[in-house]
Design an enzyme around this catalytic site. Structure first.
Site, PDB file in Angstrom:
ATOM      1  CB  CYS A  87      14.118   1.754  25.563  1.00  0.00           C
ATOM      2  SG  CYS A  87      13.092   2.353  24.231  1.00  0.00           S
ATOM      3  CG  HIS A 109      12.572  -2.109  26.807  1.00  0.00           C
ATOM      4  ND1 HIS A 109      11.621  -1.182  27.179  1.00  0.00           N
ATOM      5  CD2 HIS A 109      12.846  -1.856  25.501  1.00  0.00           C
ATOM      6  CE1 HIS A 109      11.348  -0.403  26.147  1.00  0.00           C
ATOM      7  NE2 HIS A 109      12.066  -0.796  25.122  1.00  0.00           N
ATOM      8  CG  ASN A 152       9.161   0.583  23.277  1.00  0.00           C
ATOM      9  OD1 ASN A 152       9.364   1.017  24.406  1.00  0.00           O
ATOM     10  ND2 ASN A 152      10.131   0.392  22.396  1.00  0.00           N
TER      11      ASN A 152
HETATM   12  N1  ACO Z   1       1.675  -2.453   8.804  1.00  0.00           N
HETATM   13  C1  ACO Z   1       1.777  -3.166   7.650  1.00  0.00           C
HETATM   14  N2  ACO Z   1       2.927  -3.289   6.958  1.00  0.00           N
HETATM   15  C2  ACO Z   1       4.021  -2.695   7.492  1.00  0.00           C
HETATM   16  C3  ACO Z   1       3.986  -1.950   8.674  1.00  0.00           C
HETATM   17  C4  ACO Z   1       2.754  -1.840   9.332  1.00  0.00           C
HETATM   18  N3  ACO Z   1       2.602  -1.157  10.493  1.00  0.00           N
HETATM   19  N4  ACO Z   1       5.227  -1.490   8.927  1.00  0.00           N
HETATM   20  C5  ACO Z   1       6.023  -1.918   7.934  1.00  0.00           C
HETATM   21  N5  ACO Z   1       5.282  -2.645   7.075  1.00  0.00           N
HETATM   22  C6  ACO Z   1       5.735  -3.314   5.864  1.00  0.00           C
HETATM   23  C7  ACO Z   1       7.015  -2.744   5.319  1.00  0.00           C
HETATM   24  O1  ACO Z   1       6.754  -1.612   4.527  1.00  0.00           O
HETATM   25  C8  ACO Z   1       7.546  -3.901   4.504  1.00  0.00           C
HETATM   26  O2  ACO Z   1       6.859  -3.940   3.284  1.00  0.00           O
HETATM   27  P1  ACO Z   1       7.634  -4.344   1.936  1.00  0.00           P
HETATM   28  O3  ACO Z   1       8.091  -5.755   2.168  1.00  0.00           O
HETATM   29  O4  ACO Z   1       6.584  -4.206   0.917  1.00  0.00           O
HETATM   30  O5  ACO Z   1       8.763  -3.365   1.828  1.00  0.00           O
HETATM   31  C9  ACO Z   1       7.088  -5.126   5.309  1.00  0.00           C
HETATM   32  O6  ACO Z   1       6.015  -4.672   6.163  1.00  0.00           O
HETATM   33  C10 ACO Z   1       8.192  -5.723   6.165  1.00  0.00           C
HETATM   34  O7  ACO Z   1       8.802  -4.658   6.878  1.00  0.00           O
HETATM   35  P2  ACO Z   1      10.015  -4.899   7.803  1.00  0.00           P
HETATM   36  O8  ACO Z   1      10.500  -3.597   8.349  1.00  0.00           O
HETATM   37  O9  ACO Z   1      10.973  -5.796   7.105  1.00  0.00           O
HETATM   38  O10 ACO Z   1       9.304  -5.722   8.972  1.00  0.00           O
HETATM   39  P3  ACO Z   1       9.962  -6.468  10.173  1.00  0.00           P
HETATM   40  O11 ACO Z   1       9.587  -7.883  10.124  1.00  0.00           O
HETATM   41  O12 ACO Z   1      11.413  -6.127  10.350  1.00  0.00           O
HETATM   42  O13 ACO Z   1       9.168  -5.850  11.385  1.00  0.00           O
HETATM   43  C11 ACO Z   1       9.468  -4.256  13.134  1.00  0.00           C
HETATM   44  C12 ACO Z   1       9.277  -4.473  11.647  1.00  0.00           C
HETATM   45  C13 ACO Z   1       8.226  -4.762  13.864  1.00  0.00           C
HETATM   46  C14 ACO Z   1       9.643  -2.772  13.415  1.00  0.00           C
HETATM   47  C15 ACO Z   1      10.707  -5.054  13.590  1.00  0.00           C
HETATM   48  O14 ACO Z   1      11.810  -4.764  12.787  1.00  0.00           O
HETATM   49  C16 ACO Z   1      11.061  -4.791  15.001  1.00  0.00           C
HETATM   50  O15 ACO Z   1      10.346  -5.198  15.898  1.00  0.00           O
HETATM   51  N6  ACO Z   1      12.205  -4.149  15.279  1.00  0.00           N
HETATM   52  C17 ACO Z   1      12.568  -3.764  16.593  1.00  0.00           C
HETATM   53  C18 ACO Z   1      12.286  -2.346  16.701  1.00  0.00           C
HETATM   54  C19 ACO Z   1      11.839  -1.896  18.045  1.00  0.00           C
HETATM   55  O16 ACO Z   1      11.234  -2.606  18.805  1.00  0.00           O
HETATM   56  N7  ACO Z   1      12.140  -0.656  18.319  1.00  0.00           N
HETATM   57  C20 ACO Z   1      11.723  -0.020  19.497  1.00  0.00           C
HETATM   58  C21 ACO Z   1      12.708   0.938  19.963  1.00  0.00           C
HETATM   59  S1  ACO Z   1      14.169   0.189  20.514  1.00  0.00           S
HETATM   60  C22 ACO Z   1      13.737  -0.760  21.732  1.00  0.00           C
HETATM   61  O17 ACO Z   1      12.896  -0.407  22.496  1.00  0.00           O
HETATM   62  C23 ACO Z   1      14.391  -2.066  21.818  1.00  0.00           C
END
Ligand code: ACO
Length: 331
Positions: A117, A258, A288
């Site tokens: 990224c 980004h 993204n």
């Molecule tokens: N729809 C519904 N539920 C979902 C989904 C979905 N698409 N994805 C995960 N869940 C569930 C999980 O299974 C979990 O369920 P559980 O509590 O029963 O186990 C619950 O939602 C919470 O999941 P978490 O992973 O804890 O959710 P979080 O609040 O951390 O959000 C996310 C996840 C959006 C990916 C977040 O961690 C994030 O934004 N991270 C940054 C990642 C990123 O942007 N990466 C891109 C590449 S790197 C970059 O470009 C910076």
């Protein structure tokens, strides 16, 4: 008498996204998710997905032609093509070489930088070094990624996040010493390599029937860890590039970060004490797009007339590696 090194400036920008729109509701038909969950956690409403007969170089070509037109330059004016990508058409040769041929460029050198990224920021920073060294007069700097080809469409935690796109900038010698790229910095921490990566398909684990069956050719990510380190690292490096340029946060007219996730962007803005009115967000439209996200957003704001002469624009990125970076530009 020694001559001051020339400063580099962005002379033109262009971008291209696929026509095919995939909404959150479309995704809710294939994985257990909802528009509400995706919007609340990420700010993403829809993303673009590249049509099957096209590749990253096709988007890169369109964005590049638009950037050249915007700069009022011809492909013959280019000395170098530097592409940030982690989803090139082939394992090798580079996307930059494929793009060079598609554009009909001659007498250039072309190469890719793979910083996921942060690819565009890395490519921009490298072009700045070449221009300041006097070796290059005009460089085409591109970020192009087609992450839709590397997603597990059964994994709801990753497939909702990404989209495809390309953005380009023509970077050349500034005709005004006060304008252009004032400072840029890059940083990495390879100890996080397996926090965000594609397990198979490289030399460590080449493709086999088993790796395909185990779905190891798509993105694996520890989202929470990425989130935490991204916000902290982008804040630190943004402060450092502003210091390098002898500027402070209040001098910044616009931030083009980004576009990974609206929550990362708002957390970063809060830590930098920059009001959201100064922060560009288009993640709701494209998701993204990896290395494409900054140049696509930059191109959109330039074309909307949101950057005036003299404005200070801060770019910052973070991605797999982990690799991150920032740049300060006076337009
Ligand atoms: N729809 C519904 N539920 C979902 C989904 C979905 N698409 N994805 C995960 N869940 C569930 C999980 O299974 C979990 O369920 P559980 O509590 O029963 O186990 C619950 O939602 C919470 O999941 P978490 O992973 O804890 O959710 P979080 O609040 O951390 O959000 C996310 C996840 C959006 C990916 C977040 O961690 C994030 O934004 N991270 C940054 C990642 C990123 O942007 N990466 C891109 C590449 S790197 C970059 O470009 C910076």
């Amino acid at each position: 008498m020694t001559q001051a090194a020339p400063r580099s400036a962005i002379l033109g920008t262009g971008s291209a996204v696929p026509a095919t729109v995939v909404t959150n509701d479309d995704l809710a038909k294939i994985v257990d998710t909802s528009d509400e969950w995706i919007t609340t956690r990420t700010g993403i409403k829809e993303r673009r997905v590249l049509e099957g007969d096209k590749a990253a170089s096709d988007l890169a070509r369109l964005a590049s032609e638009r950037a050249l037109e915007d700069a009022g330059l011809d492909v013959a004016d280019l000395d170098a093509i530097i592409v940030g990508t982690c989803t090139a058409d082939y394992q090798f040769p580079s996307l930059a070489c494929v793009l060079e041929a598609k554009l009909g460029a001659r007498d250039v050198f072309s190469f890719d930088v793979n910083a996921a990224c942060s690819g565009f920021l890395n490519a921009l920073s490298v072009s700045d070094m070449f221009i300041r060294s006097g070796r290059v007069r005009n460089a085409l700097v591109v970020g192009s990624d087609v992450l839709s080809r590397f997603l597990d469409w059964q994994d709801r935690s990753t497939c909702i996040l990404f989209g495809d796109g390309a953005g380009a900038a023509v970077v050349g010698v500034s005709d005004d010493d006060d304008r252009g790229i004032l400072s840029s910095r890059l940083q990495t921490d390879g100890s996080y390599a397996e926090t965000l990566y594609i397990r198979a398909g490289g030399s460590k684990k080449p493709a086999t029937q088993e790796t395909v069956e185990n779905r190891e050719h798509s993105i694996f990510m520890n989202g929470k860890e990425v989130f935490k380190v991204a916000v902290r690292s982008m804040e630190e490096i943004s402060r450092r590039v502003l210091d390098d340029a002898e500027l402070c946060v209040d001098d910044v007219s616009l931030v083009v970060p980004h576009q990974a996730n609206r929550r990362i962007i708002t957390a970063l803005a809060a830590r930098l004490s920059i009001p959201m009115e100064k922060v560009i967000v288009n993640v709701h439209k494209y998701g993204n797009t990896s290395a494409a996200s900054i140049p696509v957003a930059l191109d959109e704001v330039r074309r909307e007339g949101r950057i005036a002469d003299g404005d200070i624009v801060l770019l910052n990125a973070f991605g797999a590696g982990f690799a991150w970076g920032a740049a300060v530009i006076r337009f």
